[in-house]
Design a protein around this motif. Structure first.
Motif, PDB file in Angstrom:
ATOM      1  N   ARG A   8       0.837  -1.209   0.000  1.00 51.57           N
ATOM      2  CA  ARG A   8       0.000   0.000   0.000  1.00 51.57           C
ATOM      3  C   ARG A   8       0.867   1.253   0.000  1.00 51.57           C
ATOM      4  O   ARG A   8       0.559   2.235  -0.695  1.00 51.57           O
ATOM      5  CB  ARG A   8      -0.920   0.002   1.203  1.00 51.57           C
ATOM      6  N   ALA A   9       1.936   1.252   0.796  1.00 45.87           N
ATOM      7  CA  ALA A   9       2.810   2.430   0.861  1.00 45.87           C
ATOM      8  C   ALA A   9       3.453   2.716  -0.486  1.00 45.87           C
ATOM      9  O   ALA A   9       3.557   3.878  -0.913  1.00 45.87           O
ATOM     10  CB  ALA A   9       3.880   2.219   1.942  1.00 45.87           C
ATOM     11  N   VAL A  10       3.879   1.669  -1.202  1.00 41.29           N
ATOM     12  CA  VAL A  10       4.482   1.861  -2.528  1.00 41.29           C
ATOM     13  C   VAL A  10       3.463   2.446  -3.497  1.00 41.29           C
ATOM     14  O   VAL A  10       3.765   3.372  -4.276  1.00 41.29           O
ATOM     15  CB  VAL A  10       5.036   0.522  -3.047  1.00 41.29           C
ATOM     16  N   ILE A  11       2.237   1.925  -3.453  1.00 34.89           N
ATOM     17  CA  ILE A  11       1.192   2.431  -4.351  1.00 34.89           C
ATOM     18  C   ILE A  11       0.905   3.901  -4.070  1.00 34.89           C
ATOM     19  O   ILE A  11       0.748   4.719  -4.988  1.00 34.89           O
ATOM     20  CB  ILE A  11      -0.084   1.580  -4.207  1.00 34.89           C
ATOM     21  N   ILE A  12       0.845   4.277  -2.768  1.00 35.39           N
ATOM     22  CA  ILE A  12       0.570   5.674  -2.415  1.00 35.39           C
ATOM     23  C   ILE A  12       1.699   6.577  -2.913  1.00 35.39           C
ATOM     24  O   ILE A  12       1.455   7.671  -3.446  1.00 35.39           O
ATOM     25  CB  ILE A  12       0.382   5.795  -0.889  1.00 35.39           C
ATOM     26  N   CYS A  13       2.955   6.135  -2.751  1.00 36.41           N
ATOM     27  CA  CYS A  13       4.083   6.954  -3.226  1.00 36.41           C
ATOM     28  C   CYS A  13       4.044   7.120  -4.750  1.00 36.41           C
ATOM     29  O   CYS A  13       4.283   8.222  -5.273  1.00 36.41           O
ATOM     30  CB  CYS A  13       5.403   6.297  -2.799  1.00 36.41           C
ATOM     31  N   VAL A  14       3.752   6.049  -5.449  1.00 35.58           N
ATOM     32  CA  VAL A  14       3.666   6.134  -6.907  1.00 35.58           C
ATOM     33  C   VAL A  14       2.535   7.073  -7.321  1.00 35.58           C
ATOM     34  O   VAL A  14       2.675   7.895  -8.235  1.00 35.58           O
ATOM     35  CB  VAL A  14       3.464   4.738  -7.521  1.00 35.58           C
ATOM     36  N   VAL A  19       0.648  12.362  -9.329  1.00 30.60           N
ATOM     37  CA  VAL A  19      -0.100  13.615  -9.135  1.00 30.60           C
ATOM     38  C   VAL A  19       0.833  14.809  -9.280  1.00 30.60           C
ATOM     39  O   VAL A  19       0.477  15.831  -9.903  1.00 30.60           O
ATOM     40  CB  VAL A  19      -0.792  13.614  -7.763  1.00 30.60           C
ATOM     41  N   ALA A  20       2.036  14.695  -8.706  1.00 34.40           N
ATOM     42  CA  ALA A  20       2.992  15.802  -8.820  1.00 34.40           C
ATOM     43  C   ALA A  20       3.381  16.041 -10.273  1.00 34.40           C
ATOM     44  O   ALA A  20       3.460  17.183 -10.738  1.00 34.40           O
ATOM     45  CB  ALA A  20       4.231  15.495  -7.971  1.00 34.40           C
ATOM     46  N   ALA A  21       3.621  14.943 -11.018  1.00 33.95           N
ATOM     47  CA  ALA A  21       3.976  15.102 -12.431  1.00 33.95           C
ATOM     48  C   ALA A  21       2.832  15.714 -13.228  1.00 33.95           C
ATOM     49  O   ALA A  21       3.041  16.590 -14.082  1.00 33.95           O
ATOM     50  CB  ALA A  21       4.364  13.739 -13.015  1.00 33.95           C
ATOM     51  N   ALA A  22       1.602  15.266 -12.958  1.00 33.86           N
ATOM     52  CA  ALA A  22       0.447  15.829 -13.672  1.00 33.86           C
ATOM     53  C   ALA A  22       0.269  17.302 -13.336  1.00 33.86           C
ATOM     54  O   ALA A  22      -0.012  18.130 -14.224  1.00 33.86           O
ATOM     55  CB  ALA A  22      -0.817  15.048 -13.317  1.00 33.86           C
ATOM     56  N   SER A  23       0.439  17.651 -12.061  1.00 37.76           N
ATOM     57  CA  SER A  23       0.302  19.059 -11.672  1.00 37.76           C
ATOM     58  C   SER A  23       1.372  19.914 -12.330  1.00 37.76           C
ATOM     59  O   SER A  23       1.097  21.040 -12.787  1.00 37.76           O
ATOM     60  CB  SER A  23       0.387  19.177 -10.143  1.00 37.76           C
ATOM     61  N   ALA A  24       2.608  19.377 -12.387  1.00 37.50           N
ATOM     62  CA  ALA A  24       3.667  20.131 -13.055  1.00 37.50           C
ATOM     63  C   ALA A  24       3.357  20.319 -14.540  1.00 37.50           C
ATOM     64  O   ALA A  24       3.589  21.396 -15.106  1.00 37.50           O
ATOM     65  CB  ALA A  24       5.002  19.399 -12.877  1.00 37.50           C
ATOM     66  N   VAL A 283      -5.684  23.158  -8.427  1.00 37.59           N
ATOM     67  CA  VAL A 283      -7.002  22.550  -8.595  1.00 37.59           C
ATOM     68  C   VAL A 283      -6.871  21.122  -9.113  1.00 37.59           C
ATOM     69  O   VAL A 283      -7.546  20.197  -8.632  1.00 37.59           O
ATOM     70  CB  VAL A 283      -7.854  23.418  -9.556  1.00 37.59           C
ATOM     71  N   VAL A 284      -5.990  20.907 -10.097  1.00 37.46           N
ATOM     72  CA  VAL A 284      -5.797  19.559 -10.634  1.00 37.46           C
ATOM     73  C   VAL A 284      -5.258  18.614  -9.560  1.00 37.46           C
ATOM     74  O   VAL A 284      -5.700  17.474  -9.421  1.00 37.46           O
ATOM     75  CB  VAL A 284      -4.851  19.605 -11.849  1.00 37.46           C
ATOM     76  N   ALA A 285      -4.293  19.112  -8.781  1.00 36.61           N
ATOM     77  CA  ALA A 285      -3.742  18.269  -7.718  1.00 36.61           C
ATOM     78  C   ALA A 285      -4.815  17.912  -6.694  1.00 36.61           C
ATOM     79  O   ALA A 285      -4.897  16.766  -6.232  1.00 36.61           O
ATOM     80  CB  ALA A 285      -2.572  18.987  -7.044  1.00 36.61           C
ATOM     81  N   ALA A 286      -5.657  18.899  -6.337  1.00 40.13           N
ATOM     82  CA  ALA A 286      -6.714  18.637  -5.369  1.00 40.13           C
ATOM     83  C   ALA A 286      -7.705  17.609  -5.895  1.00 40.13           C
ATOM     84  O   ALA A 286      -8.128  16.691  -5.172  1.00 40.13           O
ATOM     85  CB  ALA A 286      -7.430  19.945  -5.022  1.00 40.13           C
ATOM     86  N   LEU A 287      -8.080  17.743  -7.166  1.00 37.83           N
ATOM     87  CA  LEU A 287      -9.010  16.777  -7.754  1.00 37.83           C
ATOM     88  C   LEU A 287      -8.401  15.377  -7.792  1.00 37.83           C
ATOM     89  O   LEU A 287      -9.072  14.379  -7.491  1.00 37.83           O
ATOM     90  CB  LEU A 287      -9.406  17.224  -9.156  1.00 37.83           C
ATOM     91  N   CYS A 288      -7.121  15.301  -8.182  1.00 30.69           N
ATOM     92  CA  CYS A 288      -6.463  13.993  -8.233  1.00 30.69           C
ATOM     93  C   CYS A 288      -6.369  13.362  -6.848  1.00 30.69           C
ATOM     94  O   CYS A 288      -6.600  12.155  -6.680  1.00 30.69           O
ATOM     95  CB  CYS A 288      -5.075  14.132  -8.857  1.00 30.69           C
ATOM     96  N   LEU A 289      -6.023  14.176  -5.846  1.00 34.65           N
ATOM     97  CA  LEU A 289      -5.933  13.639  -4.486  1.00 34.65           C
ATOM     98  C   LEU A 289      -7.289  13.188  -3.977  1.00 34.65           C
ATOM     99  O   LEU A 289      -7.410  12.143  -3.315  1.00 34.65           O
ATOM    100  CB  LEU A 289      -5.336  14.702  -3.556  1.00 34.65           C
ATOM    101  N   ALA A 290      -8.339  13.978  -4.290  1.00 34.97           N
ATOM    102  CA  ALA A 290      -9.676  13.574  -3.869  1.00 34.97           C
ATOM    103  C   ALA A 290     -10.085  12.267  -4.554  1.00 34.97           C
ATOM    104  O   ALA A 290     -10.633  11.354  -3.921  1.00 34.97           O
ATOM    105  CB  ALA A 290     -10.683  14.680  -4.196  1.00 34.97           C
TER     106      ALA A 290
END
Length: 582
Positions: A8-14, A19-24, A283-290
């Motif tokens: 689970r931890a590996v999946i969350i990090c990936v 999300v960071a790459a998409a936001s960038a 906004v994109v990062a927030a949507l992805c995290l949600a």
């Protein structure tokens, strides 16, 4: 830590990395889009400022042209009216806000000036040299001893002989022009060919020049302020540290003004573009995290359900074993039914062939008569041809031989149609000439019709009519319908068989007889239904059922109804189109 926790931890990090790459990526795209919009706005503002500067300088050029034609210019060229000219030039300079107004002679010496001293030599300046050659000259520089930035316009003064006798020079002060620009939202400045800022709406930039050998601006004292530049998305961005009235990061745009020999430049703050891009990336990062949080909760719920399903699967497995045995028995039953269906299909095919052979038996008498007639004619024509040859009449013998050839072709055509009708074959749907099929069917039943005294009303056209079907099977349908019509007229006094083609979509072929009609039209196409006497020679009641199935496979239809006298069978066929061919 358990393996599930590490997974689970590996999946969350990936996921967080994605999300960071998409936001960038969103920030980069939004930033470039905002820069494009700022560039369009900046180009408009720079064009407006450039037009305004050229318009303000235009009136000083017109002033120089006006004074060049003044009579005072002729007086100055003759060495008279220096004091009067100085007073006039000063009055003109005060009223037009010109920095100075001067008259130079043919050698480039100043004879009279509004504010500057007389006797100065301007012959080396480009704008004076151009004016003394008879054209309008212009240039810029620092006016000495007035110590001010000025833009010069020089207009030639022509004498009575048409030659240049001097020039009027009008100096426009840049300070007065810049006063009207103070407080502009954009930092606009105009540089000369050396990169020196000549006129601007920011006083910090006046007379600053690009540093030689590298980017940046350096003042006359040699100290260079903080400066750097880089390219992004095809745009040049400057990093500045020139004070509170200039942006720290600015989009730099350039517009060349060859009319006045300057280059217009503008600096646009990119902070709003960065803030907009940051907002969109957030906004994109927030949507992805949600979405990720909801997906994580759904996954946990699914994992819980999976454990419950595992328990159910154990129970289902026990029941599946019993169902497998039942399925095996069902497969055996299905296999037996398939074998029965195959046997039934073979039996149906045999019945079709038997029906065709039965129809051939009925037509045998007519066909024998049809073949006997041409055979007798051939014998007669052959004997006549021999007699004509003995009598020395080869042309008459050749005519008889031609008739023998026609009779042979007719017999071959009858035998070909008979052989095609009796052959058991399955042909794919293709383009079929309806006229040729009907002609062959009529020819096959014509012998029996003639023997029964039946009048055949059939007048086909000369042009082919192309329809969709199979030539042999379509011919079988028409032969079957015509044979049934002849059977129906056995006891009739008037015997008439009508065959007509009705144009339309679909095409309709009607076959009429003058018999007693059909007793039950709704049952006539049912298998084994027959109104004839029971017996092998009278058929098994399959002909119309088989014909109905053949037309269904071609996308056609067979219908029957009773007329005032006899029955009418309507056969509908689909016309052949290019779409069908495709």
């Amino acid at each position: 830590m358990s393996r599930a926790f590490v997974h689970r931890a590996v999946i969350i990090c990936v996921f967080l990395s994605a999300v960071a790459a998409a936001s960038a990526g969103v920030w980069r795209y939004a930033y470039l889009q905002a820069l494009d919009q700022l560039a369009r706005q900046g180009e408009s503002d720079l064009a407006l400022a450039s037009d305004r500067l050229q318009g303000q300088l235009q009136r000083f050029r017109e002033l120089a042209v006006f004074l060049a034609d003044h009579p005072l210019s002729d007086a100055l060229a003759g060495g008279l009216g220096v004091e009067e000219s100085r007073a006039l030039f000063l009055d003109v300079a005060d009223k037009t806000d010109a920095l100075d107004v001067m008259f130079v002679d043919g050698a480039g010496r100043v004879l009279a000036a509004a504010r500057g001293p007389a006797g100065s030599d301007l012959g080396a300046t480009g704008y004076v040299q151009r004016a003394l050659q008879g054209a309008l000259g212009w240039g810029h520089g620092v006016a000495k001893p007035l110590d001010g930035r000025a833009f010069y316009h020089a207009a030639p003064s022509f004498g009575a002989d048409g030659k240049v006798q001097g020039a009027i020079v009008v100096a426009a002060g840049m300070d007065g022009i810049e006063d009207a620009w103070r407080g502009g939202l954009r930092a606009v400045f105009f540089t000369d060919v050396y990169g020196q800022v000549f006129v601007t709406n920011r006083s910090e930039l006046v007379l600053w020049q690009r540093a030689a050998g590298g980017p940046g601006l350096a003042p006359p004292d040699g100290t260079a302020p903080p400066f750097d530049s880089y390219e992004t998305g095809g745009h040049e961005i400057w990093r500045l540290g020139w004070g509170p009235y200039l942006p720290q990061n600015a989009l730099h745009l350039v517009k060349h003004l060859p009319v006045i020999g300057l280059t217009g430049e503008v600096l646009i703050d990119v902070s709003p573009a960065r803030q907009l891009a940051k907002l969109q990336a957030t906004v994109v990062a927030a949507l992805c995290l949600a979405f990720g949080a909801l997906l994580f909760l759904a996954t946990e719920r699914r994992r819980t359900l999976a454990r419950a399903n595992a328990q159910l699967e154990d129970r289902v497995a026990r029941r599946t074993s019993a169902l497998s045995e039942i399925n095996t028995a069902l497969r055996l039953e299905v296999s037996e039914r398939k074998e029965a269906e195959t046997a039934l299909a073979r039996a149906q095919a045999d019945l079709v062939q038997a029906s065709k052979l039965s129809a051939l038996g009925k037509m045998s008498a007519g066909i024998s008569h049809e073949l006997n007639q041409p055979l007798m004619a051939i014998r007669s024509f052959a004997e006549n041809a021999g007699l004509f040859l003995e009598r020395g009449k080869p042309e008459r013998a050749q005519e008889n031989l031609g008739r023998i050839s026609d009779m042979a072709r007719r017999m071959g055509r009858i035998i070909k149609n008979l052989r095609a009708f009796s052959t058991q074959q399955t042909e794919p749907m293709t383009r079929v000439d309806l006229i040729a099929v009907l002609d062959a069917a009529v020819e096959m039943v014509s012998g029996r019709a003639e023997a029964m005294g039946v009048t055949v009303d059939y007048a086909p056209g000369s042009a082919p009519i192309w329809v969709k079907g199979g030539e042999v099977r379509l011919g079988q349908v028409f032969v079957n319908l015509m044979t049934n019509a002849l059977d129906a007229m056995t006891e009739s006094e008037e015997r008439r068989l009508g065959i007509s083609i009705i144009d339309g979509t679909p095409l309709r072929i009607e076959i009429r007889d003058s018999g007693p009609g059909v007793e039950a039209p709704e049952k006539v196409f049912d298998p084994f239904y027959s109104t004839k006497e029971v017996g092998a020679s009278e058929g098994m009641g399959l002909g119309l059922s088989i014909s109905y199935g053949i037309m269904q496979s071609f996308g056609g239809e067979i219908r029957v109804h009773n007329a005032e006298q006899g029955a009418v069978f309507s056969v509908e066929v689909q016309p052949w189109t290019e779409q069908v061919a495709a």
